[in-house]
Design a protein around this motif. Structure first.
Motif, short mmCIF file in Angstrom:
data_model
loop_
_atom_site.label_atom_id
_atom_site.label_comp_id
_atom_site.label_asym_id
_atom_site.label_seq_id
_atom_site.Cartn_x
_atom_site.Cartn_y
_atom_site.Cartn_z
N ASP A 84 75.37 6.47 83.60
CA ASP A 84 76.70 6.64 84.21
C ASP A 84 77.14 5.43 85.04
OD1 ASP A 84 74.92 6.95 86.29
OD2 ASP A 84 75.31 9.08 86.56
N HIS A 85 76.53 4.27 84.80
CA HIS A 85 76.98 3.02 85.40
C HIS A 85 77.14 1.98 84.28
CE1 HIS A 85 75.18 5.09 88.86
NE2 HIS A 85 75.95 4.34 89.62
N ASN A 86 78.17 1.18 84.37
CA ASN A 86 78.44 0.20 83.32
C ASN A 86 77.70 -1.11 83.58
OD1 ASN A 86 80.25 2.06 82.23
ND2 ASN A 86 81.97 1.22 83.37
N PRO A 87 76.92 -1.59 82.63
CA PRO A 87 76.25 -2.89 82.80
C PRO A 87 77.25 -4.02 82.79
CG PRO A 87 75.92 -2.06 80.58
CD PRO A 87 76.59 -0.96 81.35
N ALA A 88 77.05 -5.00 83.65
CA ALA A 88 77.95 -6.15 83.71
C ALA A 88 77.77 -7.06 82.51
CB ALA A 88 77.73 -6.92 85.00
N SER A 89 76.55 -7.05 81.94
CA SER A 89 76.26 -7.89 80.79
C SER A 89 75.02 -7.33 80.10
CB SER A 89 76.03 -9.35 81.22
OG SER A 89 74.89 -9.44 82.05
N SER A 90 74.51 -8.10 79.14
CA SER A 90 73.29 -7.72 78.42
C SER A 90 72.41 -8.96 78.30
CB SER A 90 73.65 -7.19 77.03
OG SER A 90 74.18 -8.24 76.22
N ALA A 91 71.18 -8.75 77.86
CA ALA A 91 70.27 -9.90 77.68
C ALA A 91 70.85 -10.90 76.69
CB ALA A 91 68.90 -9.41 77.20
N PHE A 92 71.42 -10.40 75.61
CA PHE A 92 71.98 -11.31 74.60
C PHE A 92 73.23 -12.01 75.13
CE2 PHE A 92 74.55 -12.12 70.72
CZ PHE A 92 73.72 -13.07 70.17
N MET A 93 74.07 -11.28 75.87
CA MET A 93 75.25 -11.88 76.44
C MET A 93 74.87 -12.98 77.44
SD MET A 93 78.42 -10.00 78.45
CE MET A 93 78.41 -8.63 77.28
N ASN B 111 70.50 -5.65 71.97
CA ASN B 111 71.47 -6.43 72.74
C ASN B 111 71.24 -6.31 74.25
OD1 ASN B 111 73.42 -7.84 71.00
ND2 ASN B 111 73.82 -5.82 70.18
N LEU B 112 70.86 -5.13 74.71
CA LEU B 112 70.67 -4.91 76.13
C LEU B 112 69.48 -5.67 76.70
CD1 LEU B 112 71.41 -1.09 76.55
CD2 LEU B 112 72.63 -2.97 77.68
N PHE B 113 68.37 -5.68 75.96
CA PHE B 113 67.12 -6.15 76.54
C PHE B 113 66.42 -7.29 75.82
CE2 PHE B 113 67.42 -1.67 77.91
CZ PHE B 113 67.26 -1.82 79.27
N LEU B 114 66.70 -7.50 74.54
CA LEU B 114 65.82 -8.33 73.73
C LEU B 114 66.49 -9.59 73.19
CD1 LEU B 114 64.22 -5.37 71.78
CD2 LEU B 114 63.29 -6.52 73.80
N THR B 115 65.72 -10.36 72.42
CA THR B 115 66.22 -11.56 71.77
C THR B 115 66.44 -11.27 70.29
OG1 THR B 115 64.02 -12.36 71.15
CG2 THR B 115 64.82 -12.93 73.35
N ARG B 116 66.89 -12.27 69.55
CA ARG B 116 67.13 -12.13 68.12
C ARG B 116 65.88 -12.41 67.29
NH1 ARG B 116 71.75 -9.26 66.98
NH2 ARG B 116 73.48 -9.97 68.28
N ASP B 117 64.77 -12.72 67.92
CA ASP B 117 63.54 -13.03 67.19
C ASP B 117 63.08 -11.82 66.38
OD1 ASP B 117 63.59 -15.48 68.41
OD2 ASP B 117 62.27 -14.86 70.05
#
Length: 231
Positions: A35-44, A124-130
């Motif tokens: 119920d809280h909006n993230p300002a960004s993500s790991a990928f962003m 997208n939230l936590f990881l890389t593209r590997d």
């Protein structure tokens, strides 16, 4: 020898504690984002660093919009193109994964993915593209956390606000403005289908908006949208 075994045992215990602490940290974030909006993500964040390092430096385009302020047509288009069984699965589309595996096996390289919307959100939230076994295992665990704690509506809301839709363009609102000069709530069926078609390769399509492949995918998604069910 006993000293070495004790040292190895202590090292293993520390490693396990570190892994458990990391998983707890991720779980706490997932719970908070219910119920809280993230300002960004790991990928962003990673893309923001890349853009800032350019000469001249550039900055990402992003603006959060609530679920109700995003066109229903875009929701239908994304489900039709990315995850037709979104409302029915528990985070994994096993049939889709099997199809992707068989297709990749036939081609001898990765040409298709079976990731659901929830899996893409986890990545997208936590990881890389590997593409490593560890990353895939972590993605699966985060996917389970998200599905257990969040509603499908919330998952789709986060997904639409955080995915990349162009070269440094993130989220439905920024994409609608970037490509069509309108708000995300104003997107019609054709515009929504085109945005959904861009998701697998957004930076390429940002620079090649009239690509034949994009036009073809837009038409296919447009036809599938009619039967898509949204949360």
């Amino acid at each position: 020898m006993k000293r070495l075994l004790r040292w190895l045992g202590s090292l293993l215990l520390l490693a396990l504690l570190a892994v458990m602490a990391y998983q707890t940290w991720i779980l706490a974030h997932v719970w908070y984002w219910v119920d809280h909006n993230p300002a960004s993500s790991a990928f962003m964040d990673a893309r923001a660093r890349e853009l800032k390092s350019q000469a001249p430096p550039r900055y990402i385009e992003h603006q959060w919009v609530d679920y109700k302020d995003i066109s229903r047509e875009l929701k239908r288009a994304l489900i039709a193109s990315e995850d037709a069984k979104f409302l029915d699965h528990d985070g994994f589309d096993w049939e889709g994964i099997e199809r992707a595996y068989n297709r990749n096996l036939e081609r001898g390289r990765i040409v298709a993915g079976g990731s659901t919307i929830t899996q893409q959100l986890a990545k997208n939230l936590f990881l890389t593209r590997d593409r490593t076994p560890w990353r895939k295992a972590q993605e699966a665990l985060i996917t389970l956390m998200i599905e257990r704690l969040m509603s499908k509506r919330r998952i789709l809301e986060l997904y639409m606000n955080l995915i990349e839709w162009g070269d440094g363009v993130f989220g439905a609102q920024a994409a609608a403005i970037h490509y069509f000069g309108i708000n995300a709530s104003q997107l019609n069926a054709t515009q929504a289908a085109k945005l959904a078609a861009m998701v697998p390769n957004p930076r390429f399509y940002d620079k090649n908006r009239s690509a034949r492949g994009l036009q073809k995918k837009t038409k296919v998604i447009g036809a599938r949208m009619r039967s898509a069910v949204v949360p």
